[in-house]
Design a protein around this motif. Structure first.
Motif, PDB file in Angstrom:
ATOM      1  N   ALA A 248      -8.780  12.617   4.646  1.00  0.00           N
ATOM      2  CA  ALA A 248      -8.744  11.185   4.347  1.00  0.00           C
ATOM      3  C   ALA A 248      -7.322  10.681   4.222  1.00  0.00           C
ATOM      4  CB  ALA A 248      -9.513  10.894   3.058  1.00  0.00           C
ATOM      5  N   VAL A 249      -7.166   9.385   4.484  1.00  0.00           N
ATOM      6  CA  VAL A 249      -5.918   8.668   4.215  1.00  0.00           C
ATOM      7  C   VAL A 249      -6.237   7.675   3.105  1.00  0.00           C
ATOM      8  CG1 VAL A 249      -4.052   7.270   5.164  1.00  0.00           C
ATOM      9  CG2 VAL A 249      -5.270   8.881   6.637  1.00  0.00           C
ATOM     10  N   THR A 250      -5.591   7.828   1.954  1.00  0.00           N
ATOM     11  CA  THR A 250      -5.939   7.051   0.763  1.00  0.00           C
ATOM     12  C   THR A 250      -4.731   6.308   0.220  1.00  0.00           C
ATOM     13  OG1 THR A 250      -7.629   8.674   0.167  1.00  0.00           O
ATOM     14  CG2 THR A 250      -6.929   7.173  -1.572  1.00  0.00           C
ATOM     15  N   CYS A 251      -4.942   5.067  -0.225  1.00  0.00           N
ATOM     16  CA  CYS A 251      -3.885   4.321  -0.908  1.00  0.00           C
ATOM     17  C   CYS A 251      -3.874   4.745  -2.366  1.00  0.00           C
ATOM     18  CB  CYS A 251      -4.122   2.816  -0.801  1.00  0.00           C
ATOM     19  SG  CYS A 251      -2.929   1.828  -1.771  1.00  0.00           S
ATOM     20  N   SER A 252      -2.705   5.173  -2.860  1.00  0.00           N
ATOM     21  CA  SER A 252      -2.622   5.650  -4.243  1.00  0.00           C
ATOM     22  C   SER A 252      -2.728   4.514  -5.253  1.00  0.00           C
ATOM     23  CB  SER A 252      -1.318   6.416  -4.462  1.00  0.00           C
ATOM     24  OG  SER A 252      -0.194   5.567  -4.250  1.00  0.00           O
ATOM     25  N   TRP A 253      -2.663   3.260  -4.796  1.00  0.00           N
ATOM     26  CA  TRP A 253      -2.819   2.114  -5.710  1.00  0.00           C
ATOM     27  C   TRP A 253      -4.284   1.662  -5.768  1.00  0.00           C
ATOM     28  CZ3 TRP A 253       0.647   1.156  -9.173  1.00  0.00           C
ATOM     29  CH2 TRP A 253       1.998   1.319  -8.905  1.00  0.00           C
ATOM     30  N   CYS A 254      -4.823   1.201  -4.644  1.00  0.00           N
ATOM     31  CA  CYS A 254      -6.176   0.620  -4.662  1.00  0.00           C
ATOM     32  C   CYS A 254      -7.278   1.645  -4.417  1.00  0.00           C
ATOM     33  CB  CYS A 254      -6.279  -0.502  -3.625  1.00  0.00           C
ATOM     34  SG  CYS A 254      -6.094   0.056  -1.905  1.00  0.00           S
TER      35      CYS A 254
ATOM     36  N   HIS B 257       0.856  -1.189   0.000  1.00  0.00           N
ATOM     37  CA  HIS B 257       0.000   0.000   0.000  1.00  0.00           C
ATOM     38  C   HIS B 257       0.891   1.237   0.000  1.00  0.00           C
ATOM     39  CE1 HIS B 257      -4.072  -1.512   0.466  1.00  0.00           C
ATOM     40  NE2 HIS B 257      -3.687  -2.315   1.436  1.00  0.00           N
ATOM     41  N   HIS B 258       0.398   2.311  -0.597  1.00  0.00           N
ATOM     42  CA  HIS B 258       1.095   3.600  -0.513  1.00  0.00           C
ATOM     43  C   HIS B 258       0.084   4.617  -0.008  1.00  0.00           C
ATOM     44  CE1 HIS B 258       2.581   7.502  -2.225  1.00  0.00           C
ATOM     45  NE2 HIS B 258       3.640   7.082  -1.584  1.00  0.00           N
ATOM     46  N   TRP B 259       0.146   4.883   1.296  1.00  0.00           N
ATOM     47  CA  TRP B 259      -0.854   5.729   1.932  1.00  0.00           C
ATOM     48  C   TRP B 259      -0.459   7.196   1.844  1.00  0.00           C
ATOM     49  CZ3 TRP B 259      -5.143   3.232   2.688  1.00  0.00           C
ATOM     50  CH2 TRP B 259      -5.117   1.872   2.989  1.00  0.00           C
ATOM     51  N   VAL B 260      -1.408   8.030   1.434  1.00  0.00           N
ATOM     52  CA  VAL B 260      -1.180   9.475   1.332  1.00  0.00           C
ATOM     53  C   VAL B 260      -2.308  10.211   2.043  1.00  0.00           C
ATOM     54  CG1 VAL B 260       0.128   9.379  -0.825  1.00  0.00           C
ATOM     55  CG2 VAL B 260      -2.355   9.522  -0.919  1.00  0.00           C
ATOM     56  N   LEU B 261      -1.955  11.322   2.670  1.00  0.00           N
ATOM     57  CA  LEU B 261      -2.945  12.181   3.309  1.00  0.00           C
ATOM     58  C   LEU B 261      -3.562  13.104   2.261  1.00  0.00           C
ATOM     59  CD1 LEU B 261      -0.923  13.081   6.512  1.00  0.00           C
ATOM     60  CD2 LEU B 261      -3.027  11.741   6.466  1.00  0.00           C
ATOM     61  N   GLN B 262      -4.864  13.248   2.287  1.00  0.00           N
ATOM     62  CA  GLN B 262      -5.540  14.055   1.270  1.00  0.00           C
ATOM     63  C   GLN B 262      -6.446  15.106   1.902  1.00  0.00           C
ATOM     64  OE1 GLN B 262      -7.386  10.920  -1.268  1.00  0.00           O
ATOM     65  NE2 GLN B 262      -6.030  11.742  -2.838  1.00  0.00           N
ATOM     66  N   ARG B 263      -6.507  16.263   1.238  1.00  0.00           N
ATOM     67  CA  ARG B 263      -7.429  17.327   1.651  1.00  0.00           C
ATOM     68  C   ARG B 263      -8.717  17.292   0.832  1.00  0.00           C
ATOM     69  NH1 ARG B 263      -2.426  20.279   2.440  1.00  0.00           N
ATOM     70  NH2 ARG B 263      -2.242  20.833   4.647  1.00  0.00           N
ATOM     71  N   LYS B 264      -8.736  16.466  -0.214  1.00  0.00           N
ATOM     72  CA  LYS B 264      -9.961  16.230  -0.972  1.00  0.00           C
ATOM     73  C   LYS B 264      -9.902  14.814  -1.511  1.00  0.00           C
ATOM     74  CE  LYS B 264      -8.205  18.159  -5.327  1.00  0.00           C
ATOM     75  NZ  LYS B 264      -8.481  19.113  -6.426  1.00  0.00           N
ATOM     76  N   THR B 265     -11.037  14.190  -1.682  1.00  0.00           N
ATOM     77  CA  THR B 265     -11.075  12.813  -2.149  1.00  0.00           C
ATOM     78  C   THR B 265     -12.321  12.579  -2.986  1.00  0.00           C
ATOM     79  OG1 THR B 265     -11.116  10.482  -1.463  1.00  0.00           O
ATOM     80  CG2 THR B 265     -12.234  12.043  -0.043  1.00  0.00           C
TER      81      THR B 265
END
Length: 202
Positions: A69-75, A32-40
């Motif tokens: 949100a915390v989002t995986c850039s892959w899935c 997983h590659h988790w990134v913090l996001q200000r919009k999703t």
């Protein structure tokens, strides 16, 4: 992600790995590659199943620019920051809805430095390298010079594809070719969208 070359020294963000190095241990799964996001664009949190806001709340105060949100850039799995668990960092990534057309990073192998001379069976002699727009500054920093030497060394190492024998026939990776000047000059936007949905090297 776009930044000035001279700002690279201050970069503290870990980019997602789009390939594996032949000099390191072989893996057969994707992190997983988790990134913090200000919009999703993901509608719901995977943990609590409650809706995720599409953007930050602009009511002022400390939380006006908070990550939502915390989002995986892959899935593309997304969680509220309060719902995210550290155990998810070590989980294997399924690559999400586009799994059948994504080239996993462990398929793309960055050639070993130790192998030099002669022909590589099945790889040919073509070398694939990636360049960046040259800096307009005439004075290059010592870091830039070191990067330049490193790039020259890496240019001798080819990328090649190694597909595991266990891959199902239903998997049909997509290769993307974009003409940046066609379609009303929307090529740059399309490239960015595809790089987010797929392996950026596709």
């Amino acid at each position: 992600m776009v930044l000035h070359e001279e700002c690279q020294e201050n970069l503290s963000v870990k980019c997602r790995s789009t390939f594996r190095d032949a000099n390191f241990k072989k893996e057969t799964w994707t992190h997983h590659h988790w990134v913090l996001q200000r919009k999703t664009h993901t509608p719901k949190c995977r943990e609590c199943n409650k809706s995720l806001p599409k953007g930050p709340t602009w009511g002022g105060g400390k939380n006006s620019k908070a990550f939502i949100a915390v989002t995986c850039s892959w899935c593309k799995d997304s969680y509220h920051p309060s719902c995210f668990k550290l155990s998810l960092i070590e989980d294997h990534c399924s690559l999400g809805d586009f799994e059948q057309i994504i080239i996993p990073p462990y398929w793309i192998v960055f050639g070993s430095k130790a192998r030099s001379g002669g022909s590589r069976k099945g790889l040919g002699r073509r070398k694939i390298s990636y360049s960046t727009r040259p800096s307009s500054s005439t004075k290059r920093s010592s870091r830039s010079k070191r990067l330049s030497e490193h790039e020259k060394e890496d240019s001798k190492r080819p990328f090649h594809i190694k597909v595991p024998s266990s891959v199902p026939h239903s998997k049909t990776p997509l290769l993307v070719f974009v003409n940046p000047k066609s379609g009303g000059n929307q090529g740059a936007y399309l490239i960015q969208a595809f790089q987010w949905c797929l392996n950026p090297r596709q």
